[in-house]
Design a protein around this motif. Structure first.
Motif, PDB file in Angstrom:
ATOM      1  N   ILE B  48      29.874  14.848  -9.002  1.00 39.16           N
ATOM      2  CA  ILE B  48      29.887  14.766  -7.334  1.00 39.16           C
ATOM      3  C   ILE B  48      31.082  15.449  -6.848  1.00 39.16           C
ATOM      4  O   ILE B  48      30.748  15.818  -5.913  1.00 39.16           O
ATOM      5  CB  ILE B  48      29.363  13.121  -7.156  1.00 39.16           C
ATOM      6  CG1 ILE B  48      28.250  12.770  -7.644  1.00 39.16           C
ATOM      7  CG2 ILE B  48      29.971  12.872  -4.930  1.00 39.16           C
ATOM      8  CD1 ILE B  48      28.699  11.525  -7.437  1.00 39.16           C
ATOM      9  N   ARG B  65      26.598  15.913   0.889  1.00 42.07           N
ATOM     10  CA  ARG B  65      26.321  14.648  -0.156  1.00 42.07           C
ATOM     11  C   ARG B  65      25.165  15.049  -1.424  1.00 42.07           C
ATOM     12  O   ARG B  65      24.077  15.402  -1.018  1.00 42.07           O
ATOM     13  CB  ARG B  65      25.474  13.890   1.151  1.00 42.07           C
ATOM     14  CG  ARG B  65      25.561  12.541   0.093  1.00 42.07           C
ATOM     15  CD  ARG B  65      26.288  11.574   0.762  1.00 42.07           C
ATOM     16  NE  ARG B  65      26.318  10.126   0.092  1.00 42.07           N
ATOM     17  CZ  ARG B  65      27.403   9.131  -0.140  1.00 42.07           C
ATOM     18  NH1 ARG B  65      28.542   9.659   0.213  1.00 42.07           N
ATOM     19  NH2 ARG B  65      27.103   7.880  -1.011  1.00 42.07           N
ATOM     20  N   VAL B  66      26.108  14.720  -2.342  1.00 39.33           N
ATOM     21  CA  VAL B  66      25.000  14.712  -3.919  1.00 39.33           C
ATOM     22  C   VAL B  66      24.486  13.138  -3.637  1.00 39.33           C
ATOM     23  O   VAL B  66      24.843  12.559  -3.803  1.00 39.33           O
ATOM     24  CB  VAL B  66      26.294  14.564  -4.914  1.00 39.33           C
ATOM     25  CG1 VAL B  66      25.846  15.167  -6.062  1.00 39.33           C
ATOM     26  CG2 VAL B  66      27.047  16.033  -4.759  1.00 39.33           C
ATOM     27  N   ASN B  67      22.968  13.788  -4.197  1.00 37.08           N
ATOM     28  CA  ASN B  67      21.908  12.307  -4.857  1.00 37.08           C
ATOM     29  C   ASN B  67      22.520  12.470  -5.611  1.00 37.08           C
ATOM     30  O   ASN B  67      21.080  13.502  -6.638  1.00 37.08           O
ATOM     31  CB  ASN B  67      20.999  12.495  -3.544  1.00 37.08           C
ATOM     32  CG  ASN B  67      19.903  10.538  -4.290  1.00 37.08           C
ATOM     33  OD1 ASN B  67      20.519  10.161  -5.293  1.00 37.08           O
ATOM     34  ND2 ASN B  67      19.781  10.903  -3.116  1.00 37.08           N
ATOM     35  N   LEU B  68      22.937  11.574  -7.250  1.00 33.84           N
ATOM     36  CA  LEU B  68      22.859  11.498  -8.716  1.00 33.84           C
ATOM     37  C   LEU B  68      21.317  11.636  -9.018  1.00 33.84           C
ATOM     38  O   LEU B  68      20.861  11.562  -9.808  1.00 33.84           O
ATOM     39  CB  LEU B  68      23.632  11.163  -9.285  1.00 33.84           C
ATOM     40  CG  LEU B  68      24.522  11.232 -10.687  1.00 33.84           C
ATOM     41  CD1 LEU B  68      25.117  12.964 -10.048  1.00 33.84           C
ATOM     42  CD2 LEU B  68      25.021  10.770 -10.632  1.00 33.84           C
ATOM     43  N   THR B  69      21.043  10.039  -7.917  1.00 28.59           N
ATOM     44  CA  THR B  69      19.930  10.206  -8.642  1.00 28.59           C
ATOM     45  C   THR B  69      18.576  10.884  -9.154  1.00 28.59           C
ATOM     46  O   THR B  69      17.902  11.508  -9.003  1.00 28.59           O
ATOM     47  CB  THR B  69      19.069   8.401  -8.084  1.00 28.59           C
ATOM     48  OG1 THR B  69      20.282   7.395  -7.573  1.00 28.59           O
ATOM     49  CG2 THR B  69      18.181   7.875  -8.967  1.00 28.59           C
ATOM     50  N   ARG B  71      19.568  14.292  -8.548  1.00 28.58           N
ATOM     51  CA  ARG B  71      20.336  15.737  -8.370  1.00 28.58           C
ATOM     52  C   ARG B  71      19.349  16.586  -7.524  1.00 28.58           C
ATOM     53  O   ARG B  71      19.685  18.109  -7.972  1.00 28.58           O
ATOM     54  CB  ARG B  71      19.905  15.859 -10.091  1.00 28.58           C
ATOM     55  CG  ARG B  71      20.312  14.867 -11.118  1.00 28.58           C
ATOM     56  CD  ARG B  71      19.987  15.835 -12.636  1.00 28.58           C
ATOM     57  NE  ARG B  71      20.126  14.555 -13.348  1.00 28.58           N
ATOM     58  CZ  ARG B  71      20.849  14.765 -14.431  1.00 28.58           C
ATOM     59  NH1 ARG B  71      19.867  15.472 -15.431  1.00 28.58           N
ATOM     60  NH2 ARG B  71      20.422  13.809 -15.637  1.00 28.58           N
TER      61      ARG B  71
END
Lengths: 52, 729
Positions: B48, B65-69, B71
């Protein structure tokens, strides 16, 4: 038994506060990226509020 | 938007010229680019930070902005920022990224539905806890007026809650009734409604038993199951959309001498289209102008590029490699070979849709059974009690509540959520809800060769046989071309630490090769017939220096990482493994030998691939097809279950149930093992929920079930089922 007359409203009120908080969090998109939020706590580049 | 006209040409003439740049930047603000990139390899906090920091460093990027859920990374940038630059930046720090077409992502709408269910869960949970407080008081012995008061308060909380939170079930039950079916939601809705109305009636008549807690708890647990089910599907759907959004189908058309970019759907036969080197041919056509080489591996599985010049017939989906081509479209849309392939897929798919999932089979037995049981107990008690409707209805409602499929509703989604999550982390995306169940039944695996077991990218094989001077010249020549063989050669030479020789007058002859001058003699690198070398069996490029004897540089297709492990793992599990390719026998046989696959078929046409799958299916085998090309799509759709890598063509990914997100093929074998486990857990869950019914239903039938027993049975069975699902490793 008189205790009931205020303890029940109090318990319902407290529950309603919890529900309102849940709604607030839901509306504020706090459940959008649970995995990312869990990892972000480990990052040094912390932020006070979600970036847009 | 009202500011935009002010930044037009007239603005420079106005006295407030200084304001113009500000106005312009404001207009730029309004239509600043919003880019979305997919990040298949991001998985941790460092990812991230790395990605966000790197993107922020790129000038023009305002926020990332990274959304890891999911990806993904969402980027806000100034207009004019190209995704390709950002992708290159991320690649440089080691993150694979792909651009997504935001227009094709409907995640916002999906989010709203997910949030809607979550909100209902919240309301039901709040009501459940409050009512439970009151119920416990009643169960522990509240009497007469107090009990009635508690029941009334429970009713005041439960009725609006049920009316709001139960809506998804009521709507779905109503729909299935309209279609004259008995879905799972019919007994659910009936139980909720009956429990609430009976409780109201009992409360009005100062009855002992009220089922408000049961009605609300039922709603709560079932909503949780519904949400898990929804989320698995939403994640799979958004990722599937993501894959579709990777390719934006457009074509460059020559109209009155000018180049116009149009959607592929608007092409008509007779149009002249431009195909850039490196681009995909958008429609079937004949070459009018230009020479090049064509990679048809995605259509036919051939790994060797073929020559294309005027009069060569090309099909949509092939990749133009070296020179620009102008094509006359011969077939577009409905008639194109791409579309004919899609028809093959459609027929194969309708066969698969007949698969009934475990949940459906369970519901089919369950719904009528529950209704009969409840109705039977109503009639029996009506007869036994000599016409006591109140008692009979009470018992029938207790039966419905006790048998209500709380645990059954959680049995499948909880397992599928856990298993899909595990597989997603391993790099596999499960697109279809029943894919795991079908995967568990597989006993035969068919692999495609090019692009699936191999990377579809060549690797120079015999560089060590060449003298250093020749290598240096070859490296210099290869460095001037973007042909895949040349790129591979240049990369391999760099890897060996060879400095390119000083070759001058470099010139690429599209479709043939590269030539130049070295130490005052002409040097050439390219096709055999152009060099004057004898064409060989294997993929090769040829080098001639001056008048010397041409030398051949041979290439092998690079094995996909994990391919050997996956094949070995399948064979260890006792599955029959086949290799099925459209490539020439030499290349296919060599790979089959390397991977120790005994059954291999070369030169297979798309229809033959599908036929082999159909053949095996007719023999009663459950086939897993792993393939990536357009020539595989019919086979993918016809197989019992199918997997394709993310690098596959759009059509192939659409036709398959599971998409392999990373490069590594090893997780595929893991997926089959995981699917078998998941299926076992689902069956265990059914057994658990059925077990609780076996104990509780007789109690309800003889009229001994109290609201306390109902609450216990419901919550314990739901929790056991959830815990059992989490055991999945």
């Amino acid at each position: 038994m008189e205790a009931l007359s205020y303890s029940i409203p109090i318990s319902i009120f407290l529950g309603a506060v919890g529900l309102a908080a849940f709604f607030w969090a839901l509306r504020g998109k706090q459940y959008e990226d649970p995995k990312g939020d869990a990892e972000r706590i480990l990052s040094k580049e912390w932020d006070d509020h979600p970036k847009p | 938007m009202t500011v935009a006209p002010a930044s037009g040409p007239s603005a420079s003439a106005c006295p407030a010229c200084l304001a113009a740049p500000a106005a312009e930047s404001l207009a730029g603000d309004l239509k600043g680019a919003r880019l979305t990139l997919s990040l298949p390899t991001a998985h941790c906090a460092v990812c991230i930070t790395d990605v966000e920091r790197e993107l922020a460093r790129h000038s023009g990027v305002r926020a990332a902005r990274v959304n890891l859920t999911l990806r993904r990374v969402a980027i806000e940038a100034d207009a004019g920022i190209e995704a390709a630059d950002l992708i290159a930046r991320l690649k440089a720090i080691g993150y694979e990224a792909h651009e997504l077409d935001p227009g094709l992502l409907t995640s916002t709408e999906a989010d709203r539905r997910g949030r809607d269910i979550l909100m209902r869960i919240g309301v039901a949970g709040f009501a459940m806890m409050n009512i439970m407080l009151l119920s416990i008081a009643v169960w522990s012995g509240a009497e007469a007026a107090t009990r009635d008061l508690f029941h009334w308060i429970s009713a005041a909380i439960a009725l609006p809650t049920v009316a709001f939170a139960g809506q998804p079930f009521f709507a779905s039950a109503w729909n299935s009734l309209k279609a004259r079916r008995l879905g799972m939601d019919v007994p659910i809705s009936l139980a909720i409604i009956l429990a609430s109305s009976i409780s109201v009636y009992e409360t009005m008549h100062s009855g002992h038993h009220a089922y408000f807690d049961a009605a609300v708890m039922l709603t709560f647990f079932l909503l949780v199951g519904r949400y898990l089910d929804y989320r698995t599907r939403a994640v799979a759907r958004s990722a599937a959309e993501e894959l579709a959004a990777l390719e934006v189908p457009r074509a460059t058309v020559l109209r009155d001498g000018a180049e116009v970019v149009v959607p592929v759907g608007d092409l008509v036969p007779g149009d002249l289209i431009r195909a850039r080197p490196g681009g995909r041919i958008p429609a079937d056509g004949v070459v009018v102008e230009g020479t090049s080489e064509i990679d048809r591996s995605l259509l036919t599985g051939e790994s060797l590029p073929v020559y294309a010049g005027p009069e060569t017939v090309l099909s949509a989906g092939e990749v133009n490699l070296t020179g620009p081509l102008t094509l006359r479209v011969t077939a577009a849309g409905q008639d194109s070979s791409l579309h004919r392939m899609a028809d093959l897929v459609a027929t194969a798919e309708s066969a698969r849709n007949r698969y009934t999932s475990l949940a459906e089979r369970a519901a089919r037995l369950y719904s009528p059974g529950v209704h009969l049981l409840a109705f039977g107990s109503f009639l029996t008690w009506l007869y036994l009690s000599g016409g006591d409707v109140r008692l009979a209805v009470n018992i029938a409602a207790a039966v419905l509540i006790i048998t209500c499929p709380c645990a059954l509703g959680l049995a499948v989604p909880a397992v599928v959520t856990a298993a899909s999550g595990k597989l997603f982390r391993a790099g596999l995306l499960v697109k279809d809800g029943t894919a795991l169940e079908r995967l568990a039944e597989v006993d035969t695996v068919i692999f495609d060769k090019t692009g699936t077991l191999t990377m579809g990218t060549p690797e120079a094989a015999n560089l060590h046989d060449l003298p250093a001077d020749d290598l240096a010249v070859a490296a210099a020549l290869a460095g001037a071309s973007s042909h895949p063989l040349a790129v591979a050669l240049a990369e391999a030479a760099r890897g060996l630490g060879i400095m390119p020789a000083a070759v001058t007058d470099l010139r690429e002859v599209p479709g043939y090769g590269i030539e130049g001058q070295w130490q005052r003699q002409p040097v050439r690198l390219g096709r055999a017939d152009w060099i004057g070398a004898a064409p060989g069996e294997v993929t090769a490029t040829h080098l001639r220096i001056g008048t010397a004897v041409p030398r051949s540089i041979t290439f092998a297709d690079r094995l996909r990482p994990g391919a050997a492990e996956a094949v070995a793992a399948f064979q260890r599990q006792g599955l029959a493994v086949h290799l099925l390719s459209g490539d020439v026998p030499g290349a296919v046989g060599a790979l089959a030998g390397r991977l120790e696959i005994a059954n291999w078929h070369a030169g297979a046409l798309p229809a033959e691939k599908a036929a082999l799958v159909a053949d095996l299916t007719a023999q009663g085998r459950k086939v897993l097809m792993v393939g990536d090309g357009l020539n595989d799509t019919a086979a993918l759709a016809g197989a019992h279950v199918s997997i394709s890598p993310a690098s596959a063509l759009d059509a192939a990914r659409t036709a398959s149930d599971i998409v392999l997100l990373g490069q590594d093929l090893a997780p595929v074998a893991e997926a089959v093992r995981m699917a078998a486990k998941a299926r076992r857990r689902i069956k265990e869950n059914f057994a658990i929920s059925f077990g609780y019914n076996v104990v509780a239903v007789p109690l309800a039938l003889v009229g001994l079930a109290t609201p306390l027993a109902a609450a216990l049975a419901m919550s314990i069975s739901s929790i056991t089922v959830s815990l059992n699902s989490l055991r999945l490793k």
